[in-house]
Design a protein around this motif. Structure first.
Motif, PDB file in Angstrom:
ATOM      1  N   UNK A   1     -19.678  -4.140 -11.274  1.00  0.00           N
ATOM      2  CA  UNK A   1     -19.373  -4.111 -12.621  1.00  0.00           C
ATOM      3  C   UNK A   1     -20.060  -5.680 -13.058  1.00  0.00           C
ATOM      4  N   UNK A   2     -20.408  -5.202 -14.614  1.00  0.00           N
ATOM      5  CA  UNK A   2     -21.233  -6.400 -15.002  1.00  0.00           C
ATOM      6  C   UNK A   2     -20.589  -7.713 -15.206  1.00  0.00           C
ATOM      7  N   UNK A   3     -19.007  -7.748 -15.214  1.00  0.00           N
ATOM      8  CA  UNK A   3     -18.312  -8.870 -15.344  1.00  0.00           C
ATOM      9  C   UNK A   3     -18.604  -9.714 -13.878  1.00  0.00           C
ATOM     10  N   UNK A   4     -19.114  -8.924 -12.960  1.00  0.00           N
ATOM     11  CA  UNK A   4     -18.962  -9.517 -11.580  1.00  0.00           C
ATOM     12  C   UNK A   4     -20.356 -10.087 -11.371  1.00  0.00           C
TER      13      UNK A   4
ATOM     14  N   UNK B   1     -13.294 -18.522 -13.945  1.00  0.00           N
ATOM     15  CA  UNK B   1     -13.874 -17.187 -14.049  1.00  0.00           C
ATOM     16  C   UNK B   1     -12.971 -16.071 -13.099  1.00  0.00           C
ATOM     17  N   UNK B   2     -12.619 -16.631 -12.086  1.00  0.00           N
ATOM     18  CA  UNK B   2     -11.584 -15.607 -11.192  1.00  0.00           C
ATOM     19  C   UNK B   2     -10.461 -15.205 -12.036  1.00  0.00           C
ATOM     20  N   UNK B   3      -9.762 -16.224 -12.447  1.00  0.00           N
ATOM     21  CA  UNK B   3      -8.497 -16.081 -13.444  1.00  0.00           C
ATOM     22  C   UNK B   3      -8.591 -15.233 -14.623  1.00  0.00           C
ATOM     23  N   UNK B   4      -9.942 -15.370 -15.348  1.00  0.00           N
ATOM     24  CA  UNK B   4     -10.279 -14.497 -16.232  1.00  0.00           C
ATOM     25  C   UNK B   4     -10.589 -13.168 -15.878  1.00  0.00           C
ATOM     26  N   UNK B   5     -11.157 -12.810 -14.819  1.00  0.00           N
ATOM     27  CA  UNK B   5     -11.396 -11.433 -14.265  1.00  0.00           C
ATOM     28  C   UNK B   5     -10.235 -10.937 -13.740  1.00  0.00           C
TER      29      UNK B   5
ATOM     30  N   UNK C   1      -7.260 -11.210 -15.065  1.00  0.00           N
ATOM     31  CA  UNK C   1      -6.418 -10.854 -16.345  1.00  0.00           C
ATOM     32  C   UNK C   1      -7.218  -9.542 -16.944  1.00  0.00           C
ATOM     33  N   UNK C   2      -8.498  -9.578 -16.873  1.00  0.00           N
ATOM     34  CA  UNK C   2      -9.209  -8.566 -17.410  1.00  0.00           C
ATOM     35  C   UNK C   2      -9.169  -7.472 -16.616  1.00  0.00           C
ATOM     36  N   UNK C   3      -8.916  -7.304 -15.433  1.00  0.00           N
ATOM     37  CA  UNK C   3      -8.716  -5.980 -14.714  1.00  0.00           C
ATOM     38  C   UNK C   3      -7.432  -5.822 -14.122  1.00  0.00           C
ATOM     39  N   UNK C   4      -6.398  -6.415 -14.794  1.00  0.00           N
ATOM     40  CA  UNK C   4      -4.987  -6.137 -14.278  1.00  0.00           C
ATOM     41  C   UNK C   4      -4.538  -4.788 -14.531  1.00  0.00           C
ATOM     42  N   UNK C   5      -5.177  -4.280 -15.500  1.00  0.00           N
ATOM     43  CA  UNK C   5      -4.688  -2.768 -15.755  1.00  0.00           C
ATOM     44  C   UNK C   5      -5.932  -1.878 -15.911  1.00  0.00           C
ATOM     45  N   UNK C   6      -5.735  -0.696 -16.499  1.00  0.00           N
ATOM     46  CA  UNK C   6      -7.125   0.384 -16.326  1.00  0.00           C
ATOM     47  C   UNK C   6      -7.628   0.492 -15.365  1.00  0.00           C
TER      48      UNK C   6
END
Length: 551
Positions: free
Chosen positions: A452-455, A434-438, A440-445
């Motif tokens: 945040x809902x993902x958290x 989950x941490x790795x996915x997060x 990559x999800x937030x490495x930009x923008x």
């Protein structure tokens, strides 16, 4: 991984069809290596080889020119001859004039070439496979289809039990197929005859195996064709195929037969489709796939796993084992699954960018960790920079751009879905995935808030760790976008003024500029860095001249 020219190693594989050079960055402390760059040249050393049993003057010239180019790349990367190993396979084993070419190579480039026996080649292929698939404790049958030969090796726990090389390669079989009006059925009969006369089937069945692995370009091309549904209707769009993909480098005998059936269809439309899909390999893919199909049938193979690593990585593994005492290349199954997933969805260009990202992130992480040794207790408590954090950061670096396989728009979200839904990261806890996915999800923008809902479903500890690693990742992703930067010799330091990341060389010594887009992006990320670490970060670029450029 500490970035230093002394930890850069290279292997050169002089194959029958193509010459390949692999450059890696080794980490002696963790038992893993990362591919920094790959180079490939379709020399076709074996072209027309069967006619004269010798290397033609044209092939001789192409080989020398290619190795001269490789030698210059090695020098520019400051990789010494002691950190490079050059090997040759079937064509050089069989050629009557190989001695002349070996002498010319040494004279013009200084490279010493080792001509491998079939058994040695098989051993290296097995060792290379172990750097990609977590099969150390399994009895594995490895099959590698080359241009001039096919290697069969059975290994278990790092040791080779059986190995043999047969003179069956996709280049030689293609020439046989194209000459004298031979048909695919003629090639099949020839393959069956060679395998039968070798006694291979009886030997393999007597020893036995638990898993079958294919390691060659031909095998990877077939797996790619299966993955994309070559010759059949998938019934789904490519976005669903990628983001919900659970296939992890394997195909069945039925899937192989479906691809072979399509490849053997005649007509200009099929040839055009084949050329478009397989590109340079199109010339040899029919013979290679037919050969693989016959091997499946004669050995009773029902499913084949596919390794992205083979001979070149095996050569590297042996070199590292010799150079670094106690270096264990079979210790990190978690890392192997990250490399497999990155390779699954990234082409050469994206893998190179991801590798550069990982190198920058590693330098920053290790620099921050050194600073923590002298920092006060309050700072130490607030920052978590342990080995598992570094592992998750490096994984996020390698995986951050895999969503580009679907398309540019929202690719960071696609990456997030692939990591969470693919079940491809083995040995990592659900929280680490989950941490790795997060990351990559937030490495930009936009940088996410804690709400945040993902958290929602992660602990406060993971949220804190996420903020630290994400800031490092975002900076590390941006810098490689400028091709003028050289990331081989970086330094991350701390003083009373704050932190400094120095990139020591640039390819343009006359008018170096980081570019307006990168400069603007870095300003935002450097502001985030100051918020998280309570100190500023200066990125300093030193071009080849004595002048420097600060951001």
């Amino acid at each position: 991984m500490a970035v230093s020219p002394s930890n850069l190693f290279a292997s050169i594989d002089m194959g029958t069809n193509s010459f390949k050079m692999l450059i890696i960055q080794a980490d002696p402390s963790s038992g893993k290596f990362l591919a920094v760059d790959r180079h490939k040249n379709p020399v076709c050393l074996g072209r027309d080889f069967s006619i004269s049993n010798s290397i033609s003057p044209e092939s001789h010239c192409r080989a020398l020119n290619c190795l001269k180019d490789f030698s210059q790349i090695l020098k520019s990367n400051k990789i010494s001859p002691s950190q490079t190993r050059c090997v040759a396979t079937a064509a050089m084993r069989e050629a009557s004039n190989s001695v002349e070419l070996l002498s010319a190579i040494n004279e013009s480039t200084g490279l010493e070439v080792s001509v491998l026996s079939g058994e040695e080649e098989a051993r290296f292929i097995y060792q290379g496979m172990l750097q990609f698939l977590n099969l150390f404790n399994k009895r594995v049958l490895v099959i590698d289809i080359g241009g001039g030969s096919t290697e069969f090796v059975i290994g278990e726990k790092g040791a080779v039990i059986f190995g043999v090389s047969l003179k069956l390669g996709h280049v030689g079989l293609t020439q046989k197929l194209c000459n004298n009006g031979n048909k695919v059925s003629d090639v099949r009969d020839f393959v069956k005859l060679v395998i039968k006369e070798s006694g291979l089937v009886e030997k393999v069945k007597k020893i036995g195996f638990e898993v079958v692995v294919g390691t060659s370009g031909t095998v990877r091309a077939v797996e790619k064709a299966v993955f994309y549904g070559y010759g059949r209707d998938l019934g789904c769009d490519y976005e669903d195929l990628f983001s919900n993909c659970k296939r992890d480098w394997k195909f069945s005998d039925g899937e192989l037969k479906s691809v072979v059936e399509s490849l053997c269809m005649e007509g200009e439309s099929e040839k055009s489709r084949r050329d478009g899909f397989f590109k340079r390999r199109s010339e040899f893919i029919v013979a290679g796939a037919v050969l693989l199909d016959e091997i499946f049938g004669m050995l009773g193979v029902e499913e084949m796993e596919v390794s992205g690593y083979a001979l070149a990585e095996g050569v590297i593994a042996e070199t590292l084992g010799r150079v670094f005492q106690g270096y264990d290349l079979n210790a990190n199954a978690r890392w192997l699954s990250v490399v497999r997933l990155a390779t699954r969805f990234s082409d050469k260009k994206r893998m190179k960018a991801a590798t550069q990202c990982a190198r920058i992130a590693n330098v920053m992480f290790e620099g921050l960790r050194k600073w923590l040794l002298i920092a006060d207790d309050q700072v130490k408590f607030s920052l978590c920079l342990d080995e598992k954090s570094l592992e998750c950061l490096e994984a996020a670096c390698l995986l951050h751009n895999i969503g580009l396989s679907v398309g540019k728009k929202g690719y960071h979200k696609q990456t997030y879905r692939i990591i969470l839904n693919g079940n491809c990261l083995q040995g990592l806890s659900a929280e680490e995935v989950k941490l790795i996915a997060l990351l990559t999800r937030h490495h930009r923008k936009k940088f996410p808030e804690s709400e945040h809902s993902n958290m929602d479903d992660i602990s406060e500890e993971i949220k804190k760790r996420f903020r630290i690693l994400c800031v490092i990742l975002r900076i590390s992703v941006i810098l490689p976008k400028n091709d003028s930067l050289n990331f081989q010799d970086m330094e991350f330091s701390h003083s009373h003024e704050g932190f400094k990341l120095v990139i020591r060389e640039a390819t343009d010594p006359i008018a170096f500029s980081v570019g307006e887009e990168i400069e603007k992006s870095l300003k935002k990320e450097l502001s985030l860095f100051k918020t998280v670490f309570q100190q500023q970060l200066l990125v300093e670029v030193l071009p080849c001249t004595s002048e420097s450029s600060n951001i």
